[in-house]
Design a protein around this motif. Structure first.
Motif, PDB file in Angstrom:
ATOM      1  N   ARG A 179       1.471 -42.794 -38.481  1.00 31.71           N
ATOM      2  CA  ARG A 179       1.567 -42.111 -37.188  1.00 31.71           C
ATOM      3  C   ARG A 179       2.610 -42.781 -36.292  1.00 31.71           C
ATOM      4  NH1 ARG A 179      -4.577 -40.616 -35.091  1.00 31.71           N
ATOM      5  NH2 ARG A 179      -5.346 -39.714 -37.027  1.00 31.71           N
ATOM      6  N   THR A 180       2.653 -44.107 -36.345  1.00 35.06           N
ATOM      7  CA  THR A 180       3.620 -44.834 -35.535  1.00 35.06           C
ATOM      8  C   THR A 180       5.041 -44.503 -35.974  1.00 35.06           C
ATOM      9  OG1 THR A 180       2.026 -46.629 -35.227  1.00 35.06           O
ATOM     10  CG2 THR A 180       4.333 -47.135 -34.781  1.00 35.06           C
ATOM     11  N   ARG A 181       5.263 -44.441 -37.279  1.00 38.16           N
ATOM     12  CA  ARG A 181       6.589 -44.098 -37.791  1.00 38.16           C
ATOM     13  C   ARG A 181       6.966 -42.661 -37.431  1.00 38.16           C
ATOM     14  NH1 ARG A 181       5.979 -47.155 -43.703  1.00 38.16           N
ATOM     15  NH2 ARG A 181       6.862 -49.165 -42.991  1.00 38.16           N
ATOM     16  N   VAL A 182       6.016 -41.746 -37.571  1.00 44.59           N
ATOM     17  CA  VAL A 182       6.295 -40.346 -37.246  1.00 44.59           C
ATOM     18  C   VAL A 182       6.588 -40.194 -35.753  1.00 44.59           C
ATOM     19  CG1 VAL A 182       5.231 -38.052 -37.050  1.00 44.59           C
ATOM     20  CG2 VAL A 182       5.051 -39.340 -39.188  1.00 44.59           C
ATOM     21  N   ALA A 183       5.834 -40.885 -34.891  1.00 49.02           N
ATOM     22  CA  ALA A 183       6.074 -40.804 -33.448  1.00 49.02           C
ATOM     23  C   ALA A 183       7.467 -41.308 -33.096  1.00 49.02           C
ATOM     24  CB  ALA A 183       5.018 -41.605 -32.696  1.00 49.02           C
TER      25      ALA A 183
ATOM     26  N   VAL B 258      -0.637 -28.951 -29.239  1.00 51.61           N
ATOM     27  CA  VAL B 258       0.083 -29.967 -28.462  1.00 51.61           C
ATOM     28  C   VAL B 258       0.135 -31.352 -29.103  1.00 51.61           C
ATOM     29  CG1 VAL B 258      -0.307 -28.802 -26.262  1.00 51.61           C
ATOM     30  CG2 VAL B 258      -1.996 -30.444 -27.072  1.00 51.61           C
ATOM     31  N   VAL B 259      -0.700 -31.628 -30.116  1.00 54.74           N
ATOM     32  CA  VAL B 259      -0.659 -32.942 -30.766  1.00 54.74           C
ATOM     33  C   VAL B 259      -0.663 -32.752 -32.275  1.00 54.74           C
ATOM     34  CG1 VAL B 259      -1.832 -34.119 -28.866  1.00 54.74           C
ATOM     35  CG2 VAL B 259      -3.188 -33.206 -30.756  1.00 54.74           C
ATOM     36  N   PRO B 260      -0.226 -33.761 -33.043  1.00 52.31           N
ATOM     37  CA  PRO B 260      -0.257 -33.656 -34.505  1.00 52.31           C
ATOM     38  C   PRO B 260      -1.643 -33.302 -35.033  1.00 52.31           C
ATOM     39  CG  PRO B 260       1.038 -35.553 -33.834  1.00 52.31           C
ATOM     40  CD  PRO B 260       0.407 -35.009 -32.579  1.00 52.31           C
ATOM     41  N   HIS B 261      -1.664 -32.601 -36.154  1.00 52.28           N
ATOM     42  CA  HIS B 261      -2.905 -32.039 -36.708  1.00 52.28           C
ATOM     43  C   HIS B 261      -4.021 -33.070 -36.887  1.00 52.28           C
ATOM     44  CE1 HIS B 261      -5.659 -30.157 -39.576  1.00 52.28           C
ATOM     45  NE2 HIS B 261      -5.174 -28.998 -39.169  1.00 52.28           N
ATOM     46  N   PRO B 262      -3.760 -34.253 -37.485  1.00 54.00           N
ATOM     47  CA  PRO B 262      -4.868 -35.213 -37.665  1.00 54.00           C
ATOM     48  C   PRO B 262      -5.505 -35.639 -36.351  1.00 54.00           C
ATOM     49  CG  PRO B 262      -2.997 -35.815 -39.026  1.00 54.00           C
ATOM     50  CD  PRO B 262      -2.512 -34.750 -38.091  1.00 54.00           C
ATOM     51  N   MET B 263      -4.683 -35.828 -35.299  1.00 57.47           N
ATOM     52  CA  MET B 263      -5.223 -36.197 -33.998  1.00 57.47           C
ATOM     53  C   MET B 263      -6.050 -35.059 -33.422  1.00 57.47           C
ATOM     54  SD  MET B 263      -1.848 -38.089 -32.419  1.00 57.47           S
ATOM     55  CE  MET B 263      -2.637 -38.477 -30.859  1.00 57.47           C
ATOM     56  N   ALA B 264      -5.515 -33.834 -33.516  1.00 65.10           N
ATOM     57  CA  ALA B 264      -6.230 -32.667 -32.989  1.00 65.10           C
ATOM     58  C   ALA B 264      -7.575 -32.492 -33.690  1.00 65.10           C
ATOM     59  CB  ALA B 264      -5.383 -31.415 -33.159  1.00 65.10           C
ATOM     60  N   ALA B 265      -7.600 -32.702 -34.993  1.00 66.24           N
ATOM     61  CA  ALA B 265      -8.848 -32.541 -35.750  1.00 66.24           C
ATOM     62  C   ALA B 265      -9.920 -33.507 -35.248  1.00 66.24           C
ATOM     63  CB  ALA B 265      -8.584 -32.758 -37.238  1.00 66.24           C
TER      64      ALA B 265
END
Length: 272
Positions: free
Chosen positions: A220-224, A94-101
């Motif tokens: 992350r801000t740019r990707v979001a 449900v969230v991008p990989h770095p956040m999930a990790a």
């Protein structure tokens, strides 16, 4: 003339007594409480109260990191309508990989018993893809034998006094600059200067406050922002790359895939 004061007996207290009756032994009360809790139907458990607390998200996960209970606000944050869309999934779903990790690392500490509670201010991305300050509290869950069998967490908007912490104040200015100017050619050394910090101290304090670097926060801000445009517009990947501050289309595709696990085109197809 002497004034008389009439007092009412405490609710459930025998008339004529000034003190509440003696309680039963604690062990017996705890046993009765556990038996009473066992009678409560699962669908009426207390987690549903979080549905009535605006801005507060609640979740429970099992030992495998799968979501088992979530509040309505948690579903809404992830743009889901019913818990059936989320139950059984993990953070990586449900969230991008770095956040999930990072979330999984927290869970591992709680499940191992190394931490009794994790509390900190974090940056969450809202439904518009904008990062915002939230206060996160996470606890281990135990079964009736005392064995840790999962984790629970509450996410709520950070209160004003929590944002006054010295460590956060030192980088709050940087966060606001990046949130406002991410689409342009941001020079992080200049951002550090505006915060009154050397680049070395800026990097260190950002890492201490959020667990990742200012470079990662910018990306992350740019990707979001790109995810939002892919979901809501028909603009090409090249145009979105330019609008979100990426140097070119190949850099955009590489950074997007690293954090989302899909190419920009693949992500657009998955949400439409």
């Amino acid at each position: 003339m002497k004034r008389t004061v009439t007092t009412k007996p405490m609710p459930n207290a025998p008339r004529g007594t000034k003190h509440p009756p003696a309680r039963a032994p604690l062990e017996r009360i705890e046993h009765e409480r556990d038996a009473w809790l066992g009678q409560v139907h699962p669908s009426a458990h207390f987690h549903t109260l979080f549905d009535h607390l605006p801005g507060v998200c609640f979740y429970c996960k099992d030992e495998q990191g799968r979501f088992m209970l979530v509040s309505r606000s948690f579903l809404q944050h992830h743009q889901m309508r019913h818990e059936s869309e989320l139950i059984g999934l993990t953070d990586f779903d449900v969230v991008p990989h770095p956040m999930a990790a990072g979330y999984v690392r927290d869970d591992a500490r709680l499940l191992s018993g190394k931490s009794r509670c994790i509390e900190r201010v974090e940056l969450w991305y809202d439904k518009q893809g904008t990062p915002d300050w939230v206060f996160v509290s996470k606890l281990p869950l135990k079964d009736h034998t005392g064995r840790i069998c999962g984790t629970a967490g509450v996410v709520r908007p950070a209160a004003e006094h929590e944002m006054q912490l010295p460590m956060l104040q030192s980088v709050a200015r940087a966060v606001e600059i990046i949130r406002r100017e991410f689409a342009g050619p941001i020079v992080l050394a200049e951002v550090a200067r505006k915060c009154g910090l050397s680049m070395r101290h800026f990097q260190r304090r950002f890492q201490q406050a959020f667990g990742f670097s200012p470079q990662e926060f910018l990306m992350r801000t740019r990707v979001a922002a790109a995810m939002k445009l892919l979901e809501e517009t028909n603009r090409s990947a090249a145009e979105i790359a330019t609008r979100c501050g990426f140097v070119d289309g190949s850099s955009f595709a590489e950074q997007f895939r690293e954090r989302v696990g899909l190419s920009p085109t693949g992500y657009r197809e998955s949400v439409h």
